[in-house]
Design an enzyme around this catalytic site. Structure first.
Site, PDB file in Angstrom:
ATOM      1  CE1 TYR A 153     -31.837  89.703 -76.463  1.00 13.95           C
ATOM      2  CE2 TYR A 153     -30.309  90.359 -78.182  1.00 13.95           C
ATOM      3  CZ  TYR A 153     -30.604  90.180 -76.847  1.00 13.95           C
ATOM      4  OH  TYR A 153     -29.661  90.460 -75.896  1.00 13.95           O
ATOM      5  CE  LYS A 160     -27.088  92.474 -73.988  1.00 15.12           C
ATOM      6  NZ  LYS A 160     -26.290  92.616 -72.747  1.00 15.12           N
TER       7      LYS A 160
END
Length: 252
Positions: A153, A160
């Site tokens: 990720y 995020k």
């Protein structure tokens, strides 16, 4: 339809977009919507999708373009007079920075990812606030990689995480105006920008195995929760990250 809730949906790119699933759910709930698009190719797709549910308000929006952002909210003021909810469902990082290791992320790539994926929510909230004269709801999309390390990720994990922190601070700041700010954190779903590029099928298999319900989340499920979150029925939920993942996060 004058009393119908008025909403702005940002982030539709095609039929597989989370934002489109949310727009359909909002519409089914009786909302009147304005949709945005980025670029000519996306415009055609968004207008075609919107036409399916009778939407006629479409506006270009590159969240890095202040004039376009201002124009969208001017249009809302003219067409609706006020705004009840806003969906922010966008994220972006340059491919080289997104696909590479975090230690190799460039300063410019990190800044771009943070600006488009996180600070854009703050800019939108600033413009939405004067139009949410009756209170309102602002909803964004996150992912579990903001809380725990998810292999591959990479750059989007810290971005995020910043988005989720911004949700909490915006919820505190806008709460005095009866504006709620929350995030949904869906499990992996096949969409325009899926987590873990290049490993999606592997991630989906692991997700189905680990979730207590042993099934993948669907776009419709995400849309249904989004519709609940922007409705008065969720009036007591603020500053939260709601996991829509069939229980994946419950397994650690």
């Amino acid at each position: 339809m004058t009393d119908a809730p008025k909403g702005l949906v940002i982030g539709i790119a095609n039929e597989d977009s989370i934002a489109w699933a949310c727009a359909k759910a909002f519409h089914d709930q009786g909302a009147q919507l304005i949709l945005t698009y980025q670029g000519e190719e996306t415009r055609r797709a968004v207008e075609a999708l919107g036409a399916r549910i009778g939407i006629t308000g479409f506006y270009p929006l590159d969240v890095t373009d202040t004039q376009q952002m201002d124009a969208v909210f001017t249009a809302i003021s003219v067409e609706f007079g006020h705004l009840d909810f806003l969906l922010h469902s966008i994220a972006y990082a340059p491919a080289a920075d997104l696909l590479g290791e975090l230690t190799n992320a460039s300063a410019s790539g990190f800044a771009t990812a943070m600006d488009v994926s996180c600070h854009s929510l703050i800019r939108l909230a600033k413009r939405a606030k004067p139009l949410m004269t009756k209170g309102g709801s602002i909803l964004t999309m996150s992912y579990y990689g903001a809380e725990k390390v998810m292999p591959h990720y990479n750059l989007m994990g810290p971005v995020k995480a910043a988005l989720e922190s911004s949700v909490r601070y915006l919820a505190w700041e806008l709460g005095t105006c009866e504006i709620r700010v929350n995030a949904l954190s869906p499990g992996p779903v096949r969409s325009r920008v899926s987590p873990h590029p290049g490993r999606f099928d592997e991630i989906m298999q692991e997700d189905v195995f680990r979730t207590p319900l042993h099934r993948a989340i669907t776009l419709q499920q995400i849309g249904d929760v989004a519709a609940f979150m922007v409705s008065p029925k969720a009036s007591g939920i603020n500053g939260q990250v709601i996991h829509v993942d069939n229980g994946y996060t419950a397994t650690g």
